[in-house]
Write an enzyme that holds these catalytic residues in place. Structure first.
Site, mmCIF file in Angstrom:
data_model
loop_
_atom_site.group_PDB
_atom_site.id
_atom_site.type_symbol
_atom_site.label_atom_id
_atom_site.label_comp_id
_atom_site.label_asym_id
_atom_site.label_seq_id
_atom_site.Cartn_x
_atom_site.Cartn_y
_atom_site.Cartn_z
ATOM 1 N N ASP A 4 0.889 -1.161 0.000
ATOM 2 C CA ASP A 4 0.000 0.000 0.000
ATOM 3 C C ASP A 4 0.929 1.213 0.000
ATOM 4 O O ASP A 4 1.489 1.567 1.035
ATOM 5 C CB ASP A 4 -0.902 0.004 1.235
ATOM 6 C CG ASP A 4 -1.823 1.212 1.283
ATOM 7 O OD1 ASP A 4 -2.199 1.729 0.215
ATOM 8 O OD2 ASP A 4 -2.153 1.655 2.407
ATOM 9 N N GLU A 64 -1.241 -1.452 -4.676
ATOM 10 C CA GLU A 64 -2.483 -0.709 -4.857
ATOM 11 C C GLU A 64 -2.210 0.486 -5.764
ATOM 12 O O GLU A 64 -1.244 1.220 -5.565
ATOM 13 C CB GLU A 64 -3.027 -0.247 -3.508
ATOM 14 C CG GLU A 64 -4.422 0.341 -3.613
ATOM 15 C CD GLU A 64 -5.040 0.578 -2.263
ATOM 16 O OE1 GLU A 64 -5.766 -0.305 -1.775
ATOM 17 O OE2 GLU A 64 -4.781 1.655 -1.693
ATOM 18 N N ASP A 137 -2.573 1.036 6.997
ATOM 19 C CA ASP A 137 -1.623 0.936 5.883
ATOM 20 C C ASP A 137 -1.136 -0.503 5.746
ATOM 21 O O ASP A 137 -1.017 -1.026 4.643
ATOM 22 C CB ASP A 137 -0.431 1.876 6.115
ATOM 23 C CG ASP A 137 -0.871 3.320 6.218
ATOM 24 O OD1 ASP A 137 -1.194 3.909 5.177
ATOM 25 O OD2 ASP A 137 -0.903 3.852 7.345
#
Length: 177
Positions: A4, A64, A137
């Protein structure tokens, strides 16, 4: 490995998949808020991810994709962080896949608009792990890794695909009589 991306906090997760069993190997965040320049943050991302890759030897990296926001400068910085994370994986020979936040949420919860809390709760249920001590996160990175596993299996149905009959027959000589 799931990522992420971020420039102050970058979430990462390493998921081991063996014979359809999922095991969380490592999950955490790389903290960079203390670094004063964007270049130092990018260097930190590259070096820390290289260290994680060398330690765990993943074969694939799922990341992501940045979502489009109103702040162009934030988007630019996030895109750079994503690019550096991808470069860290590519230089180690990893296959890179990218997923939108909506796709990740859909894969984990069945709802592309799920909250981060819902995603984390579903991950705990699916993977049978305690995630309360981790930031969103880190859990988002784990969700990206699991989404990639699901998408990879859906693409092939968990079975090898063949582009032609001769490839199939080579792996299945018993079918030829």
């Amino acid at each position: 490995m799931g990522i992420d991306p971020g420039t102050n906090l970058l979430g990462y997760a390493v998921l081991d998949i063996a014979q359809s069993r999922l095991h969380v190997v490592e999950i955490g965040v790389i903290k960079m808020a203390h670094l004063f320049s964007h270049q130092l943050k990018l260097k930190c991302i590259f070096e820390k991810l290289q260290t994680l890759i060398e330690r765990h030897h993943p074969t694939e990296l799922a990341i992501e994709a940045p979502f489009f926001g109103k702040n162009v400068q934030s988007m630019l910085k996030l895109g750079r962080a994503q690019g550096v994370a991808m470069a860290a994986g590519l230089t180690k020979g990893l296959i890179i896949s990218e997923y939108s936040p909506k796709k990740v949420k859909q894969s984990i919860t069945g709802n592309g608009n799920a909250s981060k809390e819902q995603v984390a709760a579903m991950l705990q249920h699916i993977l049978k792990v305690e995630l309360k001590a981790h930031t969103f996160d880190a859990t988002d990175a784990l969700a990206v890794a699991l989404c990639h596993h699901y998408q990879s299996n859906r693409t092939t149905g968990g079975k090898k695909r063949y582009s032609n009959w001769s490839s199939y027959l080579k792996d299945h000589p018993d079918k030829l009589q």
